[in-house]
Scaffold this active site. Structure first.
Site, PDB file in Angstrom:
ATOM      1  NE  ARG A   1      30.761  38.838  37.050  1.00 24.80           N
ATOM      2  CZ  ARG A   1      31.289  38.137  36.056  1.00 24.80           C
ATOM      3  NH1 ARG A   1      30.639  38.080  34.909  1.00 24.80           N
ATOM      4  NH2 ARG A   1      32.441  37.512  36.201  1.00 24.80           N
TER       5      ARG A   1
ATOM      6  CG  ASP B   1      38.163  38.260  40.693  1.00 25.83           C
ATOM      7  OD1 ASP B   1      38.762  38.094  41.780  1.00 25.83           O
ATOM      8  OD2 ASP B   1      37.893  37.311  39.936  1.00 25.83           O
TER       9      ASP B   1
ATOM     10  NE  ARG C   1      34.102  26.755  38.534  1.00 25.52           N
ATOM     11  CZ  ARG C   1      34.109  26.599  37.210  1.00 25.52           C
ATOM     12  NH1 ARG C   1      34.166  27.661  36.426  1.00 25.52           N
ATOM     13  NH2 ARG C   1      34.045  25.408  36.665  1.00 25.52           N
TER      14      ARG C   1
ATOM     15  CB  ALA D   1      27.324   5.298  31.119  1.00 21.95           C
TER      16      ALA D   1
ATOM     17  CE  LYS E   1      35.612  39.842  37.337  1.00 22.95           C
ATOM     18  NZ  LYS E   1      35.727  38.387  37.117  1.00 22.95           N
TER      19      LYS E   1
END
Length: 339
Positions: free
Chosen positions: A206, A181, A105, A47, A204
């Site tokens: 959490r 958001d 992110r 690979a 939101k």
């Protein structure tokens, strides 16, 4: 240094259809056949990635078209190794065209003992020999500052505005743009301003990471056709739940415009079975067969915008001009009629 006569394109395996579309559109612009550079990007049995370029690139202005989408690590390594191959072959300038910038992110340390992976990837690209980066809708604008080379960050909002005005013609007064958001308000406001629509927010709360305890709609969506705007849709859990909350609060229908359709795991099934009438994404990430066959997912091409951006970089003209409707509309003339 030799004069750079024409921009040269090369692609890895991450999104060859997009790279080929860019080459075709460049052929139209240049009035000559422009094709992807003859090269092979293959793997050994273990690979390891191997790259071989079959054409001379000495003194050339090179553009590597390679999003770092799933599998992110393989596609990133392809990009780095292609860059190294071109640098060692004396290319005059290497621009990494990254329609989807993976690891974006992870742009800050939200918790102790965590990495800033976006900065690490920026360092890897620069060290490999990239002279410039062209990308689309970075998850966080500050990632541009992670690079010590120029970064051109294109935006999907101008193209989405053309799409909305085309598909909702005669209904523009019924629309409301929604940010899923608080952090995405600036992105949603940009589209809302362009189409002259009001803005709402889904807030939101959490209990713990990955689990949403409560969603609250800030703004009156009663009787409105809502358009959710975001940059990334991964598993689509939050998106589908936000759509249901909007309907529960009186919205007549819900659509979503998301730049990067990561759509991993159960995402496509969730969207297909959701209350959303449509999910519009770009082809920054090569769509799977499941995405193509989903009844309520539609794909907007980015090749016209990327082609013009590459030509503008090559000839030294403004890339930010592509943020304007008057500039984009002629480029997308085949898709959208004049406003």
């Amino acid at each position: 240094m030799p004069v750079m006569t024409e921009p040269k394109l090369i692609s890895g395996n991450a999104n060859r259809p997009l790279a080929q579309s860019i080459a075709r559109r460049m052929s139209m612009h240049r009035g000559m056949s422009v094709s992807l550079l003859d090269a092979r990007v293959e793997r050994f049995n273990d690979a390891e990635i191997f790259v071989e370029v079959y054409e001379n690139v000495r003194g050339e202005d090179m553009y590597i078209i390679q999003p770092t989408s799933n599998p992110a690590n393989d596609n990133l390594m392809e990009l780095l190794i292609m860059t190294d191959a071109l640098r060692r072959s004396s290319a005059a300038r290497i621009t990494a065209v990254i329609p989807y910038f993976g690891y974006a992110r992870q742009d800050r340390r939200a918790k102790a003992r965590t990495p800033i992976s976006a900065k690490l990837v920026a360092n890897l690209l620069t060290e490999a020999g990239v002279d410039r980066v062209l990308t689309l809708d970075l998850h966080a604008a500050q990632i541009q500052g992670f690079f010590d080379v120029p970064v051109d960050n294109l935006y999907a909002a101008p193209v989405f505005a053309l799409d909305v005005q085309h598909h909702f013609k005669g209904r523009m007064g019924d629309l409301m743009v929604v940010s899923p958001d608080v952090g995405g308000v600036a992105r949603a406001r940009e589209l809302a301003t362009r189409i002259g629509a009001p803005l709402a927010i889904v807030d939101k709360r959490r209990e713990k990471a990955g689990e949403i305890a409560e969603m609250t709609v800030i703004g009156d969506v009663s009787g409105k056709a809502c358009i959710i705007v975001d940059d990334i849709c991964d598993t689509a859990g939050t998106l589908v739940k936000a759509a249901q909350v909007l309907i529960d609060n009186g919205a007549t229908e819900v659509h979503a415009y998301i730049t990067h359709g990561v759509l991993s795991g159960p995402a496509v099934e969730r969207v297909s079975n959701s209350i959303m009438k449509s999910l519009v994404i770009t082809d920054s990430i090569q769509p799977t067969e499941a995405v193509k066959n989903a009844p309520n997912i539609r794909i907007v091409p980015t090749a016209p915008m990327f082609t013009q951006a590459i030509l503008n970089i090559w000839n030294g003209t403004s890339v930010s001009s592509l943020f304007e409707t008057d500039t984009l509309l002629p480029i997308y003339e085949g898709l959208y009629s004049p406003i």
